[in-house]
Design an enzyme around this catalytic site. Structure first.
Site, PDB file in Angstrom:
ATOM      1  N   LYS A 198      -3.744  -0.147   5.841  1.00  0.00           N
ATOM      2  CA  LYS A 198      -4.635  -0.679   4.805  1.00  0.00           C
ATOM      3  C   LYS A 198      -5.816  -1.366   5.476  1.00  0.00           C
ATOM      4  O   LYS A 198      -5.651  -2.299   6.261  1.00  0.00           O
ATOM      5  CB  LYS A 198      -3.872  -1.674   3.930  1.00  0.00           C
ATOM      6  CG  LYS A 198      -4.767  -2.378   2.911  1.00  0.00           C
ATOM      7  CD  LYS A 198      -3.970  -3.227   1.957  1.00  0.00           C
ATOM      8  CE  LYS A 198      -4.872  -3.996   1.023  1.00  0.00           C
ATOM      9  NZ  LYS A 198      -4.115  -4.735   0.017  1.00  0.00           N
ATOM     10  N   LYS A 255      -5.030   3.625   3.053  1.00  0.00           N
ATOM     11  CA  LYS A 255      -5.777   3.053   1.933  1.00  0.00           C
ATOM     12  C   LYS A 255      -7.019   2.364   2.456  1.00  0.00           C
ATOM     13  O   LYS A 255      -6.899   1.589   3.408  1.00  0.00           O
ATOM     14  CB  LYS A 255      -4.876   2.023   1.232  1.00  0.00           C
ATOM     15  CG  LYS A 255      -5.561   1.163   0.205  1.00  0.00           C
ATOM     16  CD  LYS A 255      -4.653   0.060  -0.258  1.00  0.00           C
ATOM     17  CE  LYS A 255      -5.436  -0.829  -1.203  1.00  0.00           C
ATOM     18  NZ  LYS A 255      -4.664  -1.921  -1.692  1.00  0.00           N
TER      19      LYS A 255
HETATM   20  C1  PBG Z   1      -3.338  -6.487  -2.933  1.00  0.00           C
HETATM   21  C2  PBG Z   1      -3.852  -5.122  -3.191  1.00  0.00           C
HETATM   22  C3  PBG Z   1      -5.186  -4.650  -3.193  1.00  0.00           C
HETATM   23  C4  PBG Z   1      -5.134  -3.335  -3.658  1.00  0.00           C
HETATM   24  C5  PBG Z   1      -3.799  -3.036  -3.871  1.00  0.00           C
HETATM   25  N1  PBG Z   1      -3.025  -4.135  -3.557  1.00  0.00           N
HETATM   26  C6  PBG Z   1      -6.492  -5.249  -2.962  1.00  0.00           C
HETATM   27  C7  PBG Z   1      -6.859  -6.179  -1.939  1.00  0.00           C
HETATM   28  O1  PBG Z   1      -6.380  -6.136  -0.799  1.00  0.00           O
HETATM   29  O2  PBG Z   1      -7.684  -6.991  -2.296  1.00  0.00           O
HETATM   30  C8  PBG Z   1      -6.354  -2.468  -3.876  1.00  0.00           C
HETATM   31  C9  PBG Z   1      -6.241  -1.430  -4.906  1.00  0.00           C
HETATM   32  C10 PBG Z   1      -7.512  -0.907  -5.432  1.00  0.00           C
HETATM   33  O3  PBG Z   1      -8.636  -1.309  -5.082  1.00  0.00           O
HETATM   34  O4  PBG Z   1      -7.405  -0.006  -6.288  1.00  0.00           O
HETATM   35  N2  PBG Z   1      -3.384  -7.040  -1.736  1.00  0.00           N
END
Ligand code: PBG
Length: 332
Positions: A198, A255
């Protein structure tokens, strides 16, 4: 020459194209995110995600989320990723009941018809929107205390009936800690999907509105750069994914999606686990907004994006458009 070599013959009819196509999209390989928000009276649109036709993704109430799942099942979607957004926020003392109760009520109503994954993170629970517990000087997310809280959170969700817990916080060691907590409580069959690759992305905007999770308040830490992966560091994504595989993750994830196709292709070739890709809110909304302006064809752009994910090695696509997939695929 008495024969003609052609690359066009397989392109000439919709039937020939369908028959020879290597990548076949289906909603069975997709996961639909859901947001359930405590204390709201009616469902609220999410800018960029709810669709010009209002058939997209909303901030749901505890009742409307059940209706949504019912209609999604009819549209061929069987897998969901739930984000619980509790009313009360805290710095270090979190109550997981709101989300856990929602999991239980989904389980009660739909039984084994759905595969329910639940996002495990603290960013919707903390008063400052960071994904964990801060130190006294409010400039650092403390790893150990955060991992302890995440393991309790994942355990509460699994005990409430989640089929799969999905940590998205990016702390060190959380996959192992969660796996141990589950196993110690006889939940050895609960799946663990790690957001292992991520990145610290600028594409999470609409999500943070939906999940009420943007970094905020009077703390020194203003973004998530100290725990999410730097976009320029694909080796970190590989190391983090190898580690999460080692700690017992069943499914790994890249992601966002489109800006990280190279990472998806490399990592999925290297690590033989099922790979998910998350088409995040900002990249999904970019297509929606261009389509609303009449600049592109909505269905085609979404289908082309999903095809790219599968081509790059994803078995699982997490997308806000999963509930439209069956209809859109018919247009291919
Ligand atoms: C939580 C999380 C995030 C997303 C999924 N779980 C965002 C972040 O790290 O701020 C992003 C999902 C999306 O943008 O569709 N930590």
């Amino acid at each position: 020459m008495s024969y003609s070599i052609s690359n066009r013959r397989i392109r000439l009819s919709p039937q020939a194209r369908a028959l020879t196509r290597e990548i076949v999209l289906t909603p069975q390989k997709m996961i639909q995110p859901l947001f359930v928000v405590e204390g709201i009276k009616s469902r609220e649109p999410i800018p960029g995600l709810s669709g010009a036709d209002n058939k997209g993704t909303f901030r749901d109430t505890t009742e409307s989320v059940l209706k949504q799942i019912e209609s999604d099942l009819k549209a061929g979607v069987k897998s969901f990723l739930l984000f619980g957004v509790p009313d009360s926020k805290s710095e270090n003392n979190f109550k997981y009941d709101f989300t856990a109760n929602q999991i239980a009520s989904i389980r009660k109503q739909f039984g084994q018809d759905v595969l329910l994954s639940v996002d495990v993170c603290l960013c919707s629970y903390t008063s400052h929107g960071q994904c964990g517990i801060l130190n006294d000087s409010l400039d650092h997310v403390v790893n150990g205390a955060t991992v302890d809280a995440l393991a309790k959170c994942a355990l509460a969700y699994a005990q409430a009936g989640a089929d799969c817990v999905a940590p998205s916080d990016m702390m060190d060691g959380r996959v192992g800690a969660i796996r141990r907590a589950l196993d110690e409580h006889k939940l050895e069959n609960t799946l663990l999907m790690s957001y292992s690759a991520k990145f610290h992305s600028g594409f999470y905007g609409p999500f943070r509105v939906a999940a009420d999770s943007a970094p905020k308040g009077e703390v020194k830490l203003k973004d998530r750069a100290t725990y999410q992966i730097d976009p320029g560091n694909p080796s970190d994504a590989l190391r983090s994914s190898l580690r999460d595989a080692d700690e017992g993750a069943d499914i790994l994830m890249v992601k966002p999606g489109l800006p990280y196709l190279d990472v998806l292709a490399q990592l999925s070739a290297e690590i033989p686990l099922p790979w998910a890709v998350y088409e995040v809110s900002g990249e999904y909304a970019a297509i929606e907004l261009m389509a609303e302006k009449g600049l592109i064809n909505r269905e085609r752009a979404h289908l082309e994006t999903w095809t790219a994910f599968a081509r790059a090695g994803a078995q699982i696509i997490i997308t806000y458009g999963a509930r439209h997939a069956r209809e859109w695929i018919k247009t291919l």
